[in-house]
Design a protein around this motif. Structure first.
Motif, PDB file in Angstrom:
ATOM      1  N   GLU A   1      33.210 -51.701 -20.798  1.00 49.57           N
ATOM      2  CA  GLU A   1      33.131 -50.449 -20.057  1.00 49.57           C
ATOM      3  C   GLU A   1      32.328 -49.426 -20.850  1.00 49.57           C
ATOM      4  O   GLU A   1      32.466 -49.291 -22.067  1.00 49.57           O
ATOM      5  CB  GLU A   1      34.535 -49.910 -19.789  1.00 49.57           C
ATOM      6  N   LEU A   2      31.473 -48.677 -20.139  1.00 52.41           N
ATOM      7  CA  LEU A   2      30.697 -47.615 -20.768  1.00 52.41           C
ATOM      8  C   LEU A   2      31.520 -46.325 -20.768  1.00 52.41           C
ATOM      9  O   LEU A   2      32.027 -45.903 -19.718  1.00 52.41           O
ATOM     10  CB  LEU A   2      29.378 -47.396 -20.030  1.00 52.41           C
ATOM     11  N   VAL A   3      31.645 -45.698 -21.932  1.00 46.66           N
ATOM     12  CA  VAL A   3      32.430 -44.472 -22.068  1.00 46.66           C
ATOM     13  C   VAL A   3      31.555 -43.394 -22.701  1.00 46.66           C
ATOM     14  O   VAL A   3      30.886 -43.645 -23.714  1.00 46.66           O
ATOM     15  CB  VAL A   3      33.678 -44.698 -22.956  1.00 46.66           C
ATOM     16  N   SER A   4      31.518 -42.231 -22.080  1.00 46.70           N
ATOM     17  CA  SER A   4      30.730 -41.123 -22.626  1.00 46.70           C
ATOM     18  C   SER A   4      31.647 -40.127 -23.313  1.00 46.70           C
ATOM     19  O   SER A   4      32.816 -39.981 -22.952  1.00 46.70           O
ATOM     20  CB  SER A   4      29.946 -40.420 -21.516  1.00 46.70           C
ATOM     21  N   SER A   5      31.122 -39.441 -24.304  1.00 42.21           N
ATOM     22  CA  SER A   5      31.878 -38.395 -24.997  1.00 42.21           C
ATOM     23  C   SER A   5      30.935 -37.265 -25.367  1.00 42.21           C
ATOM     24  O   SER A   5      29.728 -37.471 -25.553  1.00 42.21           O
ATOM     25  CB  SER A   5      32.561 -38.959 -26.248  1.00 42.21           C
ATOM     26  N   THR A   6      31.499 -36.051 -25.454  1.00 36.75           N
ATOM     27  CA  THR A   6      30.698 -34.882 -25.772  1.00 36.75           C
ATOM     28  C   THR A   6      30.201 -34.951 -27.208  1.00 36.75           C
ATOM     29  O   THR A   6      30.961 -35.231 -28.127  1.00 36.75           O
ATOM     30  CB  THR A   6      31.523 -33.592 -25.586  1.00 36.75           C
ATOM     31  N   CYS A   7      28.926 -34.699 -27.387  1.00 35.96           N
ATOM     32  CA  CYS A   7      28.332 -34.735 -28.726  1.00 35.96           C
ATOM     33  C   CYS A   7      28.701 -33.460 -29.489  1.00 35.96           C
ATOM     34  O   CYS A   7      28.942 -32.405 -28.899  1.00 35.96           O
ATOM     35  CB  CYS A   7      26.814 -34.855 -28.622  1.00 35.96           C
ATOM     36  N   LYS A   8      28.731 -33.576 -30.806  1.00 38.93           N
ATOM     37  CA  LYS A   8      29.021 -32.433 -31.670  1.00 38.93           C
ATOM     38  C   LYS A   8      28.059 -31.281 -31.394  1.00 38.93           C
ATOM     39  O   LYS A   8      28.462 -30.114 -31.396  1.00 38.93           O
ATOM     40  CB  LYS A   8      28.923 -32.863 -33.137  1.00 38.93           C
ATOM     41  N   CYS A   9      26.792 -31.575 -31.121  1.00 41.42           N
ATOM     42  CA  CYS A   9      25.812 -30.510 -30.887  1.00 41.42           C
ATOM     43  C   CYS A   9      26.144 -29.707 -29.636  1.00 41.42           C
ATOM     44  O   CYS A   9      25.913 -28.503 -29.573  1.00 41.42           O
ATOM     45  CB  CYS A   9      24.399 -31.090 -30.780  1.00 41.42           C
ATOM     46  N   GLU A  10      26.710 -30.374 -28.615  1.00 44.30           N
ATOM     47  CA  GLU A  10      27.083 -29.673 -27.381  1.00 44.30           C
ATOM     48  C   GLU A  10      28.290 -28.783 -27.616  1.00 44.30           C
ATOM     49  O   GLU A  10      28.384 -27.674 -27.064  1.00 44.30           O
ATOM     50  CB  GLU A  10      27.378 -30.688 -26.266  1.00 44.30           C
ATOM     51  N   ILE A  11      29.242 -29.245 -28.453  1.00 41.10           N
ATOM     52  CA  ILE A  11      30.398 -28.417 -28.795  1.00 41.10           C
ATOM     53  C   ILE A  11      29.942 -27.156 -29.507  1.00 41.10           C
ATOM     54  O   ILE A  11      30.405 -26.049 -29.213  1.00 41.10           O
ATOM     55  CB  ILE A  11      31.392 -29.198 -29.675  1.00 41.10           C
ATOM     56  N   ILE A  12      29.008 -27.297 -30.445  1.00 40.76           N
ATOM     57  CA  ILE A  12      28.476 -26.141 -31.172  1.00 40.76           C
ATOM     58  C   ILE A  12      27.770 -25.192 -30.207  1.00 40.76           C
ATOM     59  O   ILE A  12      27.934 -23.966 -30.289  1.00 40.76           O
ATOM     60  CB  ILE A  12      27.518 -26.605 -32.287  1.00 40.76           C
ATOM     61  N   ARG A  13      26.991 -25.746 -29.266  1.00 43.17           N
ATOM     62  CA  ARG A  13      26.286 -24.905 -28.284  1.00 43.17           C
ATOM     63  C   ARG A  13      27.271 -24.136 -27.408  1.00 43.17           C
ATOM     64  O   ARG A  13      27.099 -22.932 -27.173  1.00 43.17           O
ATOM     65  CB  ARG A  13      25.376 -25.771 -27.415  1.00 43.17           C
ATOM     66  N   GLN A  14      28.319 -24.809 -26.934  1.00 37.95           N
ATOM     67  CA  GLN A  14      29.322 -24.146 -26.107  1.00 37.95           C
ATOM     68  C   GLN A  14      30.085 -23.091 -26.909  1.00 37.95           C
ATOM     69  O   GLN A  14      30.443 -22.036 -26.373  1.00 37.95           O
ATOM     70  CB  GLN A  14      30.295 -25.173 -25.525  1.00 37.95           C
TER      71      GLN A  14
END
Length: 222
Positions: free
Chosen positions: A23-36
């Motif tokens: 199964e393919l599973v996506s997760s939020t990248c560290k860079c997106e957390i920093i941007r948010q």
């Protein structure tokens, strides 16, 4: 850093991995957390402080300033599941140190929210008679990994403040992963005498990082 801005996700903001079952599973990248984090800080009005309130810029002319900075820096090596509390007179660097802590957590990819008690809580108090609106306003503050409460209990404090403070801090108290950073002009003893349930929760979760600066010179005036 790649030409797309992130060596991990290539600027997508998320990563994808395949589990053992295929199964393919996506997760939020560290860079997106920093941007948010940055977006939230800008909306809160704290963004300007992030550039100026660094550990390097914190003044340490006095022993108590050195001790406060050292405690804040040590906290960053031991923050998991722990709170940070600093009480003291205006101008003693409380907001500066707490902002510096938030910046380091954000750089590490930890989701952070900022709430200014006197500026933000009145809007939430106005929603207490609307259960849905109140829940919606409180949910992000209860569930974010790291919450910075600035000027906790500043101004005229009412029973409504007490109810909101307990509701918010109790939700974070029972979550072992929740990080809560608190700056206030009150000592922990004053908070305990005001409400033991609230004060004891702060005291227990922040007991390793409990700073009560007391009446020191306001170095903003220097």
């Amino acid at each position: 850093m790649s030409e797309h801005g992130c060596d991990i996700c290539g600027g997508l903001g998320y990563t994808v991995r395949r589990t053992e079952s295929g199964e393919l599973v996506s997760s939020t990248c560290k860079c997106e957390i920093i941007r948010q984090n940055r977006i939230r800080m800008e909306r809160s009005g704290l963004a300007g402080l992030l550039d100026n309130c660094t550990f390097e810029a914190f003044q340490t002319r006095e022993y108590w300033q050195q001790a406060a900075k050292q405690a804040a820096e040590k906290y960053l090596t031991d923050w998991k599941g722990k709170w940070f509390f600093i009480g003291g007179s205006p101008g003693t660097g409380k907001t500066h140190l707490c902002t510096a802590i938030c910046a380091k957590l954000m750089d590490g990819g930890i989701p952070v929210r900022y709430v200014q008690w006197r500026g933000d809580i009145p809007a939430i108090k106005a929603k207490v008679n609307d259960a849905e609106a109140y829940t919606e306003a409180m949910h992000p503050l209860k569930t974010v990994r790291a919450l910075y409460i600035d000027d906790f209990l500043k101004g005229s404090v009412t029973d409504a403040d007490k109810n909101i403070a307990f509701d918010l801090l109790n939700a974070r108290y029972i979550d072992p992963d929740a990080i809560t950073i608190i700056s206030t002009e009150l000592t922990i003893d004053r908070i305990l005498s005001w409400d033991e349930a609230i004060g004891s929760r702060i005291n227990q979760r922040a007991r390793d990082y409990m700073l009560n600066i007391g009446k020191k010179q306001n170095w903003r005036l220097k």
